[in-house]
Scaffold this motif. Structure first.
Motif, PDB file in Angstrom:
ATOM      1  N   LYS A  87       0.835  -1.065   0.018  1.00  0.00           N
ATOM      2  CA  LYS A  87       0.048  -0.052   0.043  1.00  0.00           C
ATOM      3  C   LYS A  87       0.856   1.204   0.077  1.00  0.00           C
ATOM      4  CE  LYS A  87      -4.425   1.684   2.058  1.00  0.00           C
ATOM      5  NZ  LYS A  87      -5.089   0.878   1.116  1.00  0.00           N
ATOM      6  N   HIS A  88       1.879   1.336   0.809  1.00  0.00           N
ATOM      7  CA  HIS A  88       2.631   2.526   0.856  1.00  0.00           C
ATOM      8  C   HIS A  88       3.938   2.501   0.117  1.00  0.00           C
ATOM      9  CE1 HIS A  88      -0.306   3.640   3.944  1.00  0.00           C
ATOM     10  NE2 HIS A  88      -0.149   2.577   4.425  1.00  0.00           N
ATOM     11  N   GLY A  89       4.220   1.723  -0.593  1.00  0.00           N
ATOM     12  CA  GLY A  89       5.564   1.953  -1.559  1.00  0.00           C
ATOM     13  C   GLY A  89       6.856   1.531  -1.135  1.00  0.00           C
ATOM     14  N   ILE A  90       6.786   0.317   0.007  1.00  0.00           N
ATOM     15  CA  ILE A  90       7.833  -0.147   0.519  1.00  0.00           C
ATOM     16  C   ILE A  90       8.250  -1.388  -0.043  1.00  0.00           C
ATOM     17  CG2 ILE A  90       8.640  -0.833   2.763  1.00  0.00           C
ATOM     18  CD1 ILE A  90       6.276   0.802   3.761  1.00  0.00           C
ATOM     19  N   ILE A  91       9.774  -1.736  -0.085  1.00  0.00           N
ATOM     20  CA  ILE A  91      10.034  -3.269  -0.834  1.00  0.00           C
ATOM     21  C   ILE A  91       9.967  -4.028   0.337  1.00  0.00           C
ATOM     22  CG2 ILE A  91      11.980  -4.655  -1.862  1.00  0.00           C
ATOM     23  CD1 ILE A  91      13.076  -1.919  -3.010  1.00  0.00           C
ATOM     24  N   LEU A  92       9.432  -5.322   0.287  1.00  0.00           N
ATOM     25  CA  LEU A  92       9.164  -6.186   1.169  1.00  0.00           C
ATOM     26  C   LEU A  92      10.203  -7.455   1.165  1.00  0.00           C
ATOM     27  CD1 LEU A  92       7.241  -7.241   3.646  1.00  0.00           C
ATOM     28  CD2 LEU A  92       6.748  -9.102   2.121  1.00  0.00           C
ATOM     29  N   SER A  93      11.128  -7.631   1.790  1.00  0.00           N
ATOM     30  CA  SER A  93      11.884  -8.918   1.829  1.00  0.00           C
ATOM     31  C   SER A  93      11.281 -10.115   2.460  1.00  0.00           C
ATOM     32  CB  SER A  93      13.354  -8.423   2.578  1.00  0.00           C
ATOM     33  OG  SER A  93      14.116  -9.494   2.390  1.00  0.00           O
ATOM     34  N   ARG A  94      10.947 -10.977   1.919  1.00  0.00           N
ATOM     35  CA  ARG A  94      10.024 -12.072   2.433  1.00  0.00           C
ATOM     36  C   ARG A  94      10.910 -13.128   3.194  1.00  0.00           C
ATOM     37  NH1 ARG A  94       7.649 -14.625  -2.916  1.00  0.00           N
ATOM     38  NH2 ARG A  94       6.815 -16.215  -1.461  1.00  0.00           N
ATOM     39  N   ALA A  95       9.987 -13.586   4.139  1.00  0.00           N
ATOM     40  CA  ALA A  95      10.493 -14.370   5.110  1.00  0.00           C
ATOM     41  C   ALA A  95      11.303 -15.661   4.286  1.00  0.00           C
ATOM     42  CB  ALA A  95       9.408 -15.299   5.898  1.00  0.00           C
ATOM     43  N   GLY A  96      12.608 -15.805   4.918  1.00  0.00           N
ATOM     44  CA  GLY A  96      13.586 -16.806   4.468  1.00  0.00           C
ATOM     45  C   GLY A  96      14.616 -16.160   3.339  1.00  0.00           C
ATOM     46  N   ASN A  97      14.405 -14.775   3.054  1.00  0.00           N
ATOM     47  CA  ASN A  97      15.413 -14.037   2.307  1.00  0.00           C
ATOM     48  C   ASN A  97      16.459 -13.848   3.071  1.00  0.00           C
ATOM     49  OD1 ASN A  97      15.838 -13.205  -0.339  1.00  0.00           O
ATOM     50  ND2 ASN A  97      15.254 -11.058   0.095  1.00  0.00           N
ATOM     51  N   GLY A  98      16.375 -13.560   4.434  1.00  0.00           N
ATOM     52  CA  GLY A  98      17.853 -13.335   5.140  1.00  0.00           C
ATOM     53  C   GLY A  98      17.663 -12.315   6.209  1.00  0.00           C
ATOM     54  N   ILE A  99      18.537 -12.092   7.039  1.00  0.00           N
ATOM     55  CA  ILE A  99      18.533 -10.990   8.061  1.00  0.00           C
ATOM     56  C   ILE A  99      18.761  -9.767   7.214  1.00  0.00           C
ATOM     57  CG2 ILE A  99      19.735 -10.500  10.143  1.00  0.00           C
ATOM     58  CD1 ILE A  99      20.690 -13.267  10.412  1.00  0.00           C
ATOM     59  N   CYS A 100      18.096  -8.505   7.804  1.00  0.00           N
ATOM     60  CA  CYS A 100      17.912  -7.177   7.250  1.00  0.00           C
ATOM     61  C   CYS A 100      19.266  -6.522   7.030  1.00  0.00           C
ATOM     62  CB  CYS A 100      17.069  -6.239   8.129  1.00  0.00           C
ATOM     63  SG  CYS A 100      17.623  -6.357   9.930  1.00  0.00           S
ATOM     64  N   HIS A 101      20.210  -6.892   7.971  1.00  0.00           N
ATOM     65  CA  HIS A 101      21.612  -6.168   7.756  1.00  0.00           C
ATOM     66  C   HIS A 101      22.331  -6.835   6.686  1.00  0.00           C
ATOM     67  CE1 HIS A 101      20.120  -4.002  11.196  1.00  0.00           C
ATOM     68  NE2 HIS A 101      20.145  -5.241  11.925  1.00  0.00           N
ATOM     69  N   HIS A 102      22.430  -8.211   6.494  1.00  0.00           N
ATOM     70  CA  HIS A 102      22.952  -8.698   5.580  1.00  0.00           C
ATOM     71  C   HIS A 102      22.470  -8.606   4.201  1.00  0.00           C
ATOM     72  CE1 HIS A 102      25.988 -11.475   7.410  1.00  0.00           C
ATOM     73  NE2 HIS A 102      24.964 -11.880   8.219  1.00  0.00           N
ATOM     74  N   VAL A 103      21.157  -8.429   4.073  1.00  0.00           N
ATOM     75  CA  VAL A 103      20.537  -8.385   2.796  1.00  0.00           C
ATOM     76  C   VAL A 103      20.617  -6.853   2.359  1.00  0.00           C
ATOM     77  CG1 VAL A 103      18.422  -8.459   1.512  1.00  0.00           C
ATOM     78  CG2 VAL A 103      18.788 -10.310   3.286  1.00  0.00           C
ATOM     79  N   HIS A 104      20.727  -6.057   3.294  1.00  0.00           N
ATOM     80  CA  HIS A 104      20.681  -4.593   2.934  1.00  0.00           C
ATOM     81  C   HIS A 104      22.021  -4.165   2.224  1.00  0.00           C
ATOM     82  CE1 HIS A 104      18.083  -0.907   2.964  1.00  0.00           C
ATOM     83  NE2 HIS A 104      19.354  -0.357   3.112  1.00  0.00           N
ATOM     84  N   LEU A 105      22.998  -4.830   3.130  1.00  0.00           N
ATOM     85  CA  LEU A 105      24.416  -4.644   2.511  1.00  0.00           C
ATOM     86  C   LEU A 105      24.500  -5.421   0.971  1.00  0.00           C
ATOM     87  CD1 LEU A 105      27.338  -5.765   5.021  1.00  0.00           C
ATOM     88  CD2 LEU A 105      26.855  -3.625   4.295  1.00  0.00           C
ATOM     89  N   GLU A 106      23.756  -6.389   0.985  1.00  0.00           N
ATOM     90  CA  GLU A 106      24.021  -7.173  -0.343  1.00  0.00           C
ATOM     91  C   GLU A 106      23.372  -6.178  -1.603  1.00  0.00           C
ATOM     92  OE1 GLU A 106      22.221 -10.778   0.515  1.00  0.00           O
ATOM     93  OE2 GLU A 106      23.914 -11.540   1.472  1.00  0.00           O
ATOM     94  N   ARG A 107      22.158  -5.911  -1.199  1.00  0.00           N
ATOM     95  CA  ARG A 107      21.336  -5.497  -2.245  1.00  0.00           C
ATOM     96  C   ARG A 107      20.787  -3.810  -2.440  1.00  0.00           C
ATOM     97  NH1 ARG A 107      22.810  -7.539  -5.650  1.00  0.00           N
ATOM     98  NH2 ARG A 107      20.891  -7.199  -7.028  1.00  0.00           N
ATOM     99  N   PHE A 108      21.006  -3.156  -1.270  1.00  0.00           N
ATOM    100  CA  PHE A 108      20.503  -1.598  -1.189  1.00  0.00           C
ATOM    101  C   PHE A 108      21.624  -0.724  -0.746  1.00  0.00           C
ATOM    102  CE2 PHE A 108      16.712  -4.498  -0.693  1.00  0.00           C
ATOM    103  CZ  PHE A 108      16.344  -4.423  -1.765  1.00  0.00           C
TER     104      PHE A 108
END
Ligand code: MIC
Ligand code: SF4
Length: 644
Positions: A87-108
């Motif tokens: 609804k509000h324009g946020i990217i959702l990282s689904r369950a199983g995709n990883g811990i926020c800090h790792h994924v954020h380093l990798e992708r964003f």
């Protein structure tokens, strides 16, 4: 005069104020992140702000903490988070995709950008040359609504790394050394800025381990230059275009410089129950170990897990040890699988866990009674593992694997294994299909938000009363963490249900607190918390302020506070007061009747804060340094009341 990296990035994001350490500044945040554990409350508050779309460059909502879903509550939270993202324009990282800090380093994450996250380990992003700060969910919600974030302009401490790590010594040992030097208290308002020729050998995930655990020192954030290593990492993530160079000027001035010679470091550990109880692994005398947990946002990168896999290859985990391994992200898991390492793990008897926080926050894998558990995570606070008698030691992946093989606390150098440095792949196997992106929702306004029965309303608070009258509902010692105030683990599922969660406040230290406080509140009396040094260490969870607020706590009087928690208290209308005379702390007792007269007038107009101890028949003064903005917040009973 030259500039530090911190000053360069902050100056580019200043909305108000100037780079004068200690002075309040307002900063614009380019990116936000939320995990599921604090996210639901953050988005409930965001909804109350009536802003249809997030006003950041990028906002990501991660489902990463509680993916176990015992009972319906977490699954309901996750459904809510999915609807909110759409609804509000946020990217959702689904369950199983990883811990926020790792994924954020990798992708964003991007060098030079600012990131605010509703998780205290958000500074992991500093590994990419970002200013990445942890905050309460309400502050992150405000950032999503386009509001600036207010903070004291930091003092910059340079940590100069020289030399080169020797075999079997790794990034975790560097940050444990930093914790030995700085401890977990007394570093509020500082930034650790890393530099020196020792950096040339440290990859971005290794820098991530270091930036991640700077949080345990209580600093505002940690930051690394963006250099050739950063470029190589972003290239391996197939986003080299996001790279730019950021270095401190050669004549930059620091408040203090500390040298660490990497060549002299040895494997270290943090003993129970604080990340600053540092000892050399060789001093541990080979004590027996029952559990080894490898994972978390601190130490579960591709390099960490390949190092461990190679140590385990062809061997079996010691019969007295349970070894669990949780890769930090789905990307790491996919790469390990592609390169054949998962087979080595399974053959060794290691138990593969989901790519999530899990054991790190007490969701499963509680150690046995009096058990010794070696973990690669960042916090060994009392009770956090779910076993009150558990002894948690924080170690590097190398030391963890050595214990898994031998059943003892042993320096990995003493195993006699051949050492080969793990090379970062030229390109990681990148698969972004577990993100839901805003552009995939054609009609956001039509999205229906699903709210399970456990999801309550955003927190409600009253304006500050004329006077505070009540009692010292609890007296605590030094280093009370947010895990003492609002325990996580199995209780995480009540994060969206404040009346329920409030029933567990201070449970690890005093099971009767909530009932006592509730009785006072119902009788129209206020509750006051008294504590020692460094109150509110650890997590950014604003629940550690919201739940006490719900129980009628109006003030905390402590010898000192940690940054995020003190901001959270103010955000929810609780006054953080500091004893002006440390002796008073010794004399005040639990149950003492307390009166703080004319508090509204003093907060509004300034003046001395006098606390009367009605039981002991004396009075004392407290300090409360507030900016104009904070005064307004307290008078209104919190930030949400104001924003509304
Ligand atoms: C933690 O490590 O304590 C947590 C769980 O990640 C918290 C967030 C939370 O309490 O939900 C944090 O570090 O901020
Ligand atoms: Fe998750 Fe643990 Fe990291 Fe917190 S410290 S974000 S619980 S892995």
């Amino acid at each position: 005069m030259g500039k530090t990296i911190t000053e360069k990035i902050i100056e580019r994001h200043l909305v108000a104020g100037r780079f004068i350490p200690g002075a309040e500044i307002a900063l614009r945040f380019d990116q936000t992140l939320t995990p599921d554990s604090t996210g639901t409350m953050a988005y409930l508050q965001f909804e109350a702000m009536n802003v249809p779309r997030v006003r950041t460059e990028l906002s990501v909502s991660y489902i990463d903490h509680n993916t176990l879903q015992m009972g319906y509550e977490n699954a309901d939270d996750h459904a809510y988070l999915t609807g909110i993202a759409r609804k509000h324009g946020i990217i959702l990282s689904r369950a199983g995709n990883g811990i926020c800090h790792h994924v954020h380093l990798e992708r964003f994450g991007k060098p030079g950008k600012t990131l605010i996250g509703a998780d205290s380990h958000t500074p992991t992003g500093g590994a990419l040359g970002m200013i990445a700060i942890g905050a309460g969910g309400l502050d992150v919600a405000l950032a999503m609504a386009g509001e600036p974030f207010h903070i004291a302009c930091p003092q910059v401490i340079r940590i100069n790394l020289t030399g080169r790590l020797r075999p079997w010594v790794s990034a975790k040992d560097i940050i444990l050394k930093v914790l030995e030097i700085f401890t977990t208290k007394g570093n509020v308002g500082c930034v650790f800025e890393y530099g020196g020729e020792g950096l040339a050998t440290l990859t971005v995930p290794e820098r991530g381990t270091i930036a991640n655990m700077g949080t345990e020192c209580g600093v505002t954030t940690s930051v690394f230059p963006s250099d050739e290593m950063t470029r190589l990492f972003l290239r391996a993530q197939r986003r080299e275009e996001d790279w730019c160079e950021i270095q401190a000027d050669p004549d930059a001035v620091y408040q203090r410089t500390v040298e660490i010679n990497l060549s002299e470091l040895v494997p270290l550990t943090a003993k129970p129950h604080s990340p600053d109880q540092i000892a050399a692994v060789r001093e541990m005398g080979g004590i027996p170990v029952q559990q080894v947990c490898i994972g978390s946002c601190t130490n579960s990168s591709y390099k960490d897990l390949v190092t461990v896999a190679r140590m385990l290859k062809g061997k079996v985990v010691h019969p007295d040890v349970s070894l669990v391994v949780a890769p930090g992200s789905r990307q790491i898991l996919l790469n390990l699988e592609q390169d054949g390492y998962i087979a080595d793990y399974l053959a060794s008897g290691a138990r593969l866990m989901e790519t999530a926080c899990g054991f790190c926050v007490g969701i499963g894998q509680s150690p046995p009674t009096n058990g010794v558990s070696l973990r690669t995570s960042n916090r060994n606070f009392f009770g956090r593992s779910g076993t009150q008698t558990g002894n948690i030691y924080l170690v590097s992946p190398e030391t963890a694997a050595a214990a898994a093989l031998t059943g003892r606390f042993i320096d990995p150098r003493d195993l006699g294994l051949p050492y080969a440095e793990v090379e970062t792949p030229e390109f990681f196997h990148v698969d972004d299909r577990m993100f839901l992106r805003p552009e995939e929702t054609p009609d956001p306004a039509a999205v229906e938000i699903v709210r399970g029965p456990n999801i309550g309303l955003p927190p409600q608070s009253d304006p500050l009363p004329e006077a505070i009258r009540g009692e010292v509902a609890i007296k605590l010692g030094d280093k009370i963490t947010t895990d003492h105030i609002t325990p996580a683990g199995e209780l995480l599922k009540y994060r969206s249900n404040i009346p329920r969660y409030a029933g567990f406040v201070f449970r690890p230290v005093d099971e009767t607190f909530a009932e006592r406080a509730q009785k006072n509140r119902d009788a129209g009396r206020h509750n006051v918390i008294v504590a020692g040094l460094s109150y509110g260490q650890g997590s950014s969870r604003e629940h550690a302020a919201i739940c006490p607020m719900f129980l009628g706590v109006k003030a905390v009087i402590a010898r000192s506070f940690e940054r995020i928690h003190s901001a959270n208290l103010i955000n929810f209308g609780i006054i953080p007061l500091v004893f002006s005379d440390a002796d008073v702390y010794e004399r005040i007792a639990q149950g003492d009747g307390i009166e703080i007269p004319s508090i509204r007038k003093v907060i509004l107009g300034g003046g001395k804060i006098v606390v009367r101890n009605l039981t002991q028949g004396n009075q004392f003064e407290c300090l409360c340094e507030l900016t104009e903005r904070q005064r307004t917040l307290l008078l209104a009973g919190g930030a949400l009341n104001l924003k509304k």
